[in-house]
Write a protein that holds these residues in place. Sequence first.
Motif, PDB file in Angstrom:
ATOM      1  N   TRP A 151       0.951  -1.287   0.086  1.00 61.32           N
ATOM      2  CA  TRP A 151       0.100  -0.242  -0.039  1.00 61.32           C
ATOM      3  C   TRP A 151       0.987   1.299   0.020  1.00 61.32           C
ATOM      4  CZ3 TRP A 151      -0.309   3.997   3.874  1.00 61.32           C
ATOM      5  CH2 TRP A 151      -1.600   4.845   3.566  1.00 61.32           C
ATOM      6  N   ALA A 154       2.328   2.178  -3.325  1.00 63.42           N
ATOM      7  CA  ALA A 154       1.297   2.570  -4.148  1.00 63.42           C
ATOM      8  C   ALA A 154       0.908   4.053  -4.025  1.00 63.42           C
ATOM      9  CB  ALA A 154       0.138   1.512  -4.408  1.00 63.42           C
ATOM     10  N   GLN A 155       1.312   4.793  -2.862  1.00 61.28           N
ATOM     11  CA  GLN A 155       0.811   5.951  -2.594  1.00 61.28           C
ATOM     12  C   GLN A 155       1.671   7.157  -3.256  1.00 61.28           C
ATOM     13  OE1 GLN A 155      -2.133   6.166  -0.772  1.00 61.28           O
ATOM     14  NE2 GLN A 155      -1.862   3.993  -1.263  1.00 61.28           N
ATOM     15  N   GLN A 212       9.616   8.419  -8.960  1.00 60.48           N
ATOM     16  CA  GLN A 212       9.373   7.235  -8.300  1.00 60.48           C
ATOM     17  C   GLN A 212      10.229   6.809  -6.881  1.00 60.48           C
ATOM     18  OE1 GLN A 212       6.835   5.050  -9.087  1.00 60.48           O
ATOM     19  NE2 GLN A 212       6.525   6.606 -10.634  1.00 60.48           N
ATOM     20  N   ASP A 245       8.604  -3.313  -6.360  1.00 61.21           N
ATOM     21  CA  ASP A 245       8.302  -3.548  -7.674  1.00 61.21           C
ATOM     22  C   ASP A 245       9.113  -4.575  -8.307  1.00 61.21           C
ATOM     23  OD1 ASP A 245      10.451  -2.227  -8.739  1.00 61.21           O
ATOM     24  OD2 ASP A 245       9.581  -0.049  -8.851  1.00 61.21           O
TER      25      ASP A 245
END
Length: 610
Positions: free
Chosen positions: A342, A345-346, A424, A535
């Motif tokens: 989570w 992904a924020q 990123q 990832d």
Amino acid sequence: MPIKRSFRASTLLTLMLLGCAPANYALADTAASSQAVVRQTVVKHQLDQLADAFYRARVKFDPLQFATINGDGRYGDQLGLSIAPKNRARYFASIHALQKQLQHIVPATLPEKEQLNYALLSYELESALHFEHFPEHLLPLNQLDNVPSTLANFASGDGAQALTTVKEYQAYLRRLQQLPSWIDQAIVNMREGLRLGIVQPKAITTAMLPQFQQLHSKTVEASIFYTPITHFPKQFSHSDQQKLRTGFATLIRQHLNPSLQKLVQFLEHDYLAAGRSSTGYSDLPNGAAWYQMRIKDNTTTDLNSEQIHALGLQEVARIQAEFPALGVRLGYSGAPKDLPLWVAAQVKFKPFTTDAQVLERYRQIDTQVRVQLPKLFSLLPKGELELQLEPELSRATASDHYTPPSADGTHKGVFWPVVNDPRQYDRTGMVTLFLHEGQPGHHLHGALLKEMSLPDFRKFNTENLNSAAFTEGWALYAESMGKELGLYDDPEAYFGYLRNDLLRAVRLVVDTGMHTKGWTREEAITYMQSNLGFDQARAKNQVERYMVWPGQALSYKIGASKILELRARAEKALGAKFSLAKFHAVVIGDGTLPLPILEQRVDQWISRSL
């Protein structure tokens, strides 16, 4: 004879009672004391000579690794050929000879400080022989650790090899002149590896090929090795510039580019096709014993893979048990185990748009930490920490790392964060990463070491694999000090700490899983992604690192666990007398130590402090 002894004894007693002492006894005591001092001096000199001989042998064998990368700039013109079988045999023979000489010294006859030198020299000599019977030289290249790319990264002048004077330029040029011979030997070794079934997995060759393809250039001016010529220091004379320009250009055109082209062709046409489809060392000849020796060398313990795997699973469960409460503080309400996924992904945790913004944030953290350090440490280095981004050449495959300062002050200690895409880049792990790679982690240890009065084999010893349990253990322990520094009151930063701690626990599972339990590369990547929220690219980078550096990733958790265990032991034994600053001085005050010797030093300090 009995009568004479009785008379002598009674006479001595009478004189003592009268408050007198016969002159000959006082002289005898003085003479005996002087003789003891002389004996200690002689034995100390013998030990010093052996220590110097060992360092010279080590540096002659591999000056790049044992000198330059460890901050000793005196050997910048030498590359060595440690991968040549004859040189390996000669080196191991010299180590055996030094061991025999050391056995003639009785450590109890030495002062306490020299006894530590003896113990560490004995350890280093034994460790130097760990891979005598394992063919490490047949795997001379990988995507993380290879001589051509290391020398290429030096070309900027920002790495471990300084490029600020004409003499330093000339030294770098002479070192580069030796690279074609090194490449020729590497190809010979890899061909022998193909014959014996000792070869890198296909995935590793695929990962490292782009590096060598980039190193080969179409023109001299486009070569990364020509970089020093493009930014001469202002004080260089026109004559010196011209000589250096000609020297570098000739070398690149006539020797480096042809040699690199030959290497690329070999990797593309021969080596890649013969690569293993398997992952771990268990698939290599004598691979189980080889991996166990890697464990011993990297952790300085006798733990086996089963014990380490079990510890990893235990630590993963312990750390994940903190996720429910922390998730609430971060605004997360899903399954606790999925908290890293989570967070990853924020978008709110990725506020950067440029590399410069990332670097500036690290500089802000550095300022915060430096103010707090005197509260926790009585020993702090004078040398400053520098922050620089990882060079583009190695950015795709590199991990964040630190290079220690040189002992002569020609270059500072540098923390190299890897930023592939600033948009990123996750800010939650930045505090923890800085504490590890910067200070009070690697920089405090590495810079202090260069400022201590120690034998060379101890002073230049932070980057060797057999010191990883201490160096990486200390750096991981340093991450935990974010609590004392008040940095983990921020739930984002504390999550970063837990995730990094979880990474080190996951490494115990993945490393042993791949090298002893038959895990595939893909299974290891999946395990890392599901537990850490990484990832695909980041998980792949990490897993392929463990594939080529078996056992190295174990050193972090094993070393930090021991330091935390020793701190808890000292706190319990000393109670109100315990001082965290004094404990830290004991741990890092003697430089780099194997874990068993570190434990002895802490126990001795506890006994003296009671």
